[in-house]
Enzyme design. Structure first.
Site, short mmCIF file in Angstrom:
data_model
loop_
_atom_site.label_atom_id
_atom_site.label_comp_id
_atom_site.label_asym_id
_atom_site.label_seq_id
_atom_site.Cartn_x
_atom_site.Cartn_y
_atom_site.Cartn_z
N CYS A 168 -67.89 -8.20 49.48
CA CYS A 168 -68.38 -8.85 48.25
C CYS A 168 -69.59 -8.08 47.71
O CYS A 168 -70.58 -7.87 48.42
CB CYS A 168 -68.75 -10.29 48.56
SG CYS A 168 -69.52 -11.15 47.17
N CYS A 197 -72.85 -10.07 47.83
CA CYS A 197 -73.39 -10.15 49.19
C CYS A 197 -74.12 -8.87 49.57
O CYS A 197 -75.19 -8.90 50.20
CB CYS A 197 -72.27 -10.44 50.19
SG CYS A 197 -71.37 -11.97 49.88
N TRP A 206 -97.93 9.95 67.17
CA TRP A 206 -97.89 9.67 65.73
C TRP A 206 -99.20 10.04 65.05
O TRP A 206 -99.20 10.43 63.89
CB TRP A 206 -97.52 8.21 65.50
CG TRP A 206 -96.11 7.98 65.90
CD1 TRP A 206 -95.65 7.38 67.03
CD2 TRP A 206 -94.95 8.43 65.19
NE1 TRP A 206 -94.28 7.41 67.07
CE2 TRP A 206 -93.81 8.05 65.96
CE3 TRP A 206 -94.75 9.10 63.99
CZ2 TRP A 206 -92.51 8.32 65.55
CZ3 TRP A 206 -93.45 9.37 63.60
CH2 TRP A 206 -92.35 8.98 64.36
N HIS A 264 -92.72 2.81 63.46
CA HIS A 264 -92.71 2.98 62.01
C HIS A 264 -93.39 1.76 61.41
O HIS A 264 -93.52 0.73 62.05
CB HIS A 264 -91.26 3.11 61.52
CG HIS A 264 -91.13 3.37 60.05
ND1 HIS A 264 -91.03 2.37 59.14
CD2 HIS A 264 -91.09 4.53 59.35
CE1 HIS A 264 -90.91 2.87 57.93
NE2 HIS A 264 -90.96 4.18 58.04
N ASN A 265 -93.83 1.87 60.15
CA ASN A 265 -94.48 0.72 59.54
C ASN A 265 -93.55 -0.49 59.51
O ASN A 265 -93.95 -1.62 59.78
CB ASN A 265 -94.92 1.08 58.12
CG ASN A 265 -96.43 1.10 58.00
OD1 ASN A 265 -97.14 0.86 58.97
ND2 ASN A 265 -96.93 1.40 56.83
N TRP A 323 -99.99 -0.44 58.65
CA TRP A 323 -101.23 0.32 58.58
C TRP A 323 -101.32 1.08 57.26
O TRP A 323 -100.27 1.53 56.76
CB TRP A 323 -101.25 1.29 59.76
CG TRP A 323 -102.57 1.92 60.04
CD1 TRP A 323 -103.58 1.44 60.80
CD2 TRP A 323 -103.02 3.18 59.56
NE1 TRP A 323 -104.62 2.31 60.84
CE2 TRP A 323 -104.30 3.40 60.06
CE3 TRP A 323 -102.45 4.15 58.72
CZ2 TRP A 323 -105.03 4.53 59.78
CZ3 TRP A 323 -103.19 5.28 58.44
CH2 TRP A 323 -104.46 5.46 58.97
#
Length: 786
Positions: free
Chosen positions: A79, A82, A419, A459-460, A481
């Site tokens: 759909c 959807c 990171w 990850h954010n 962050w």
């Protein structure tokens, strides 16, 4: 179905067209999107979206008799409406993840074959359909359908709150959502043991108070109550003039206003969750970082949370290159390409100290010179440890976390450092980029390294999703962050009050925060200490290798080797040239010889006849041990005689011609030995095993006692052993020279088998001959008959 959903079609299509205009992608988010593309999913949702996936097996356990209210979406994956609604539903799940004890989200794909009957049972006729199931719903309940529900996160939050307020029975984990009064506030601390009471003053149409109440549902030591602007007693007592606003109320009527940048739900929730003593339910209490030690058994290093530390970056390099890469014994293919790009990016953009940069350049140069398709980590480790001892080149051993230290050994540390390193490299590449440089160089290197060597991928969005997970440090909760404290200008709100990133301020903040001139060098080891430790480590390594070689050589020297004719003659000459001092020492020791390894020559001195048994070379028979018969002489324990069969075979066949040629000389030696053993004026008690009978008797010795009796006996035994062997060889050559030639390389068993097979084949041939002869005779007899 088309008529039913026709009203929402044009509205939602307009939202799709304006979606990219309202939420443009900025540089940092683009980096992470490039790094981690979304994984393929079955259906429109996955468990990582914090949405319960319903199926015939779990639908009853999830919806029936649940302690929390459930909002379920019934959709079809084919759909279009959807598919368009799915990002909104995922955002809603992330937005109300803290509400889970009171309300949760679920979804079921009605297009899946196994779910067709399930959707029919709930009377689903159109997609998407949202249904609300109150707490403790019965098994036959079909839920309450939302008619014409909104297609935005805020509107969906509001209709969920409306259902929660009006449902019966009330979810046991859901706090009160109705407005409070002056009387309740006055008696609150008499019946509740909490540290903070937050009062949110707002208008009756506002949902902020109820949303913040649910946002703090999973936190202890704080309670949120909603106060309407019509509650004049409280408004006057606290001097409230702005709506909405938040005040912290304490026992004995003390209060203070909660300071936030913007009077909005997101800022209230963030500030209240970080009040002193506020912890997530079920999590261990916060570690007091004011103490000099923590549970990591390392001294706590006070640090500035708004700065980057070089100690974290160097610790990350050490762990990345010496720990993570060490798991790969051989690095080849795409992993090797990823490693080369990673080291190349570090060499270009890492803002390190001179000694570290020299090492990175050395590793990069070595990797680029590797033309093969694979390398071993052992070879790479030698370059990392500077085994060549290049001047002013080193990477500090070990880790020393500062800004990335955690309250527990398994929290933060390397993922935080990795990171941070990636952010620093990205900013450095941006700062030093020139025209013609590849803007995706760092991004590509980061992505390939993560794919090949790094498994943890924060990850954010992930931080927002896994907040409260076991990997979260209670002292450093996972947030999107930068936080409002670090960059207040980075945060703003939309017209509807929802949080919004001010992307024009985020990029300058990142460029400043990760700039090389703002990196602190606190807690770093001095370069001279790093170099000194490296030299000590290399010296210790070389010493260990030398000790290992010496141990190996000593073990090798303990293995006896079979001497050749020339070696026997050289040993005899050495024995004859022994100094008198050595003879005297041996006499003092009772004539006992001690085997010792010659480190320079690599030979093992021969023990005395009673030190170990002699082995007969030709036949492999072991002679009996000679026992000392002189009273008071010490007896050495017999040692196992080990013979190197390979070396013996090689010597046997290589020296065969020499042995045959020397047979005459051996006979002369035997005659000479017999002459030397003729009776003399003095006799001594000696021990000489007869080769055939093993008898002990008197043996004449020379009159000159200055000669070494032990060495003479040893030399005589050697001559006798070799003489017997060569005599046997000579006799064998005379008896059956052709047999000896045929037996070269074959054992007696092999020759016996050959003889047996030859006899059998001969018998078979004779039998065949007789058979065919008789048959031919019978044929001739038949032909002769009339």
């Amino acid at each position: 179905m088309a008529r039913r959903l026709g009203r929402a079609t044009s509205r939602f299509t307009e939202e799709i067209q304006t979606y990219h205009k309202r939420i443009p992608t900025f540089a940092v988010w683009l980096c992470f999107c490039l790094l981690f593309p979304p994984a393929a999913e079955a259906g429109l949702y996955s468990p990582s979206d914090q949405i319960i996936l319903l199926n015939p097996e779990n639908v009853e356990s999830v919806l029936a008799n649940s302690t929390a209210a459930i909002v379920a979406e019934f959709y079809a994956s084919w759909c279009g409406h959807c598919v368009a609604f799915s990002p909104v539903y995922k955002s809603l799940a992330r937005d109300i993840k803290e509400w889970k004890p009171a309300v949760d989200l679920a979804a079921v794909d009605c297009a899946a074959q196994q779910n067709i009957k399930l959707c029919s049972a709930f009377s689903i006729t159109g997609y998407p359909t949202l249904k609300f199931f109150h707490a403790y719903s019965k098994a036959d309940s079909k839920g309450e359908a939302y008619k014409a529900f909104p297609r935005d996160v805020q509107g969906l939050r509001h209709i969920i709150i409306d259902k929660l307020e009006n449902q019966e029975p009330w979810p046991p984990a859901c706090p009160p959502l109705e407005p409070t009064s002056q009387a309740e506030i006055d008696s609150f601390f008499e019946t509740n043991n909490v540290q903070h009471l937050a009062l949110i003053f707002e208008k009756a149409s506002s949902y902020i108070g109820r949303e913040v109440t649910l946002d703090l549902l999973q936190f202890e030591n704080v309670t949120v109550r909603r106060v309407l602007n019509t509650e004049q007693d409280l408004v006057t007592k606290l001097g409230v003039t702005e709506f909405p606003s938040c005040y912290l109320y304490y026992p004995k009527g003390n209060f203070t206003r909660l300071k936030v940048n913007i009077e909005a739900r997101t800022f209230y929730s963030y500030a209240l969750q970080r009040l002193p003593g506020v912890v997530r339910s079920g999590r261990p209490p916060l570690v007091n970082i004011d103490h000099p030690t923590n549970s990591t058994e390392e001294p706590w290093r006070p640090f500035n949370r708004s700065r980057v530390y070089m100690a974290d970056l160097e610790s990350t390099l050490h762990y990345s290159l010496r720990v993570e890469l060490a798991a790969h014994t051989v690095i080849r293919g795409n992993a090797l390409i990823s490693l080369k790009k990673y080291i190349s990016v570090l060499t270009k953009y890492f803002p390190g100290r001179p000694v570290v940069m020299n090492l990175l350049r050395s590793v990069d140069s070595w990797l680029q010179n590797q033309s093969g398709g694979e390398i071993t980590y052992e070879a790479l480790r030698k370059i990392l440890d500077n085994s060549a001892q290049s001047p002013d080149t080193a990477l500090p051993e070990g880790v020393r976390w500062v800004g990335c230290q955690g309250s527990q050994p398994h929290l933060r540390r390397f993922p935080c450092g990795m990171w941070t390193l990636f952010h620093v490299l990205t900013v450095q590449a941006k700062s030093t980029s020139t025209r013609g440089t590849d803007p995706k160089e760092v991004l590509s290197a980061m992505r390939n390294y993560v794919r090949s060597f790094f498994g943890c991928r924060p990850h954010n969005r992930v931080n927002n999703r896994i907040a409260g997970a076991l990997s979260e440090d209670p002292n450093f909760p996972k947030i999107q962050w930068p936080s409002p404290e670090m960059c207040s200008a980075c945060h703003t709100v939309r017209d509807n009050g929802d949080h919004k990133w001010n992307k024009e301020q985020v990029l300058p903040f990142l460029m400043s925060y990760f700039s090389s001139n703002r990196i602190l060098t606190d807690y770093l080891e001095d370069e001279s200490q790093v170099l000194a430790k490296q030299r000590e480590a290399l010296a210790a390594q070389k010493h260990g290798e030398r000790r290992a070689r010496e141990a190996l050589d000593s073990v090798t020297h303990l293995l006896p080797s079979q001497p050749t004719v020339q070696e026997e003659e050289e040993e005899e000459e050495e024995d004859e040239g022994t100094q008198d001092e050595t003879m005297a020492d041996e006499e003092e020791e009772g004539g006992e010889g001690a085997p010792a390894a010659d480190e320079m020559g690599g030979k093992t001195s021969e023990p005395t006849p009673w030190a170990k048994p002699e082995m007969e070379l030709g036949r492999g028979r072991q002679r009996a041990h000679n026992r000392p018969s002189i009273v008071g002489m010490r007896m050495r324990e017999p040692q196992e005689d080990i013979v190197d069969l390979d070396s013996f075979v090689n010597q046997h066949y290589k020296a065969k011609a020499l042995r045959l040629a020397a047979s005459s000389r051996v006979k002369q030696r035997t005659l000479q030995r017999k002459v030397e053993q003729e009776p003399g004026p003095v006799f001594g008690l000696g021990m000489e095993m007869d080769a055939g009978l093993g008898m002990v008797g008197l043996q004449p010795v020379e009159a000159d006692f200055d000669l070494d009796v032990g060495r003479q006996r040893k030399r005589l035994q050697k001559r006798e052993l070799i003489g017997q062997y060569y005599v046997e060889e000579a006799e064998l050559s005379h008896r059956g020279r052709w047999m000896s030639v045929l037996s070269i390389g074959f054992s007696k068993v092999d020759i016996s088998l050959c003889v047996i097979l030859y006899c059998l084949s001969s018998m078979c041939l004779v039998a065949m001959y007789l058979f065919f002869k008789n048959r031919l005779r019978l044929r001739r007899a038949k032909v002769s008959l009339p």
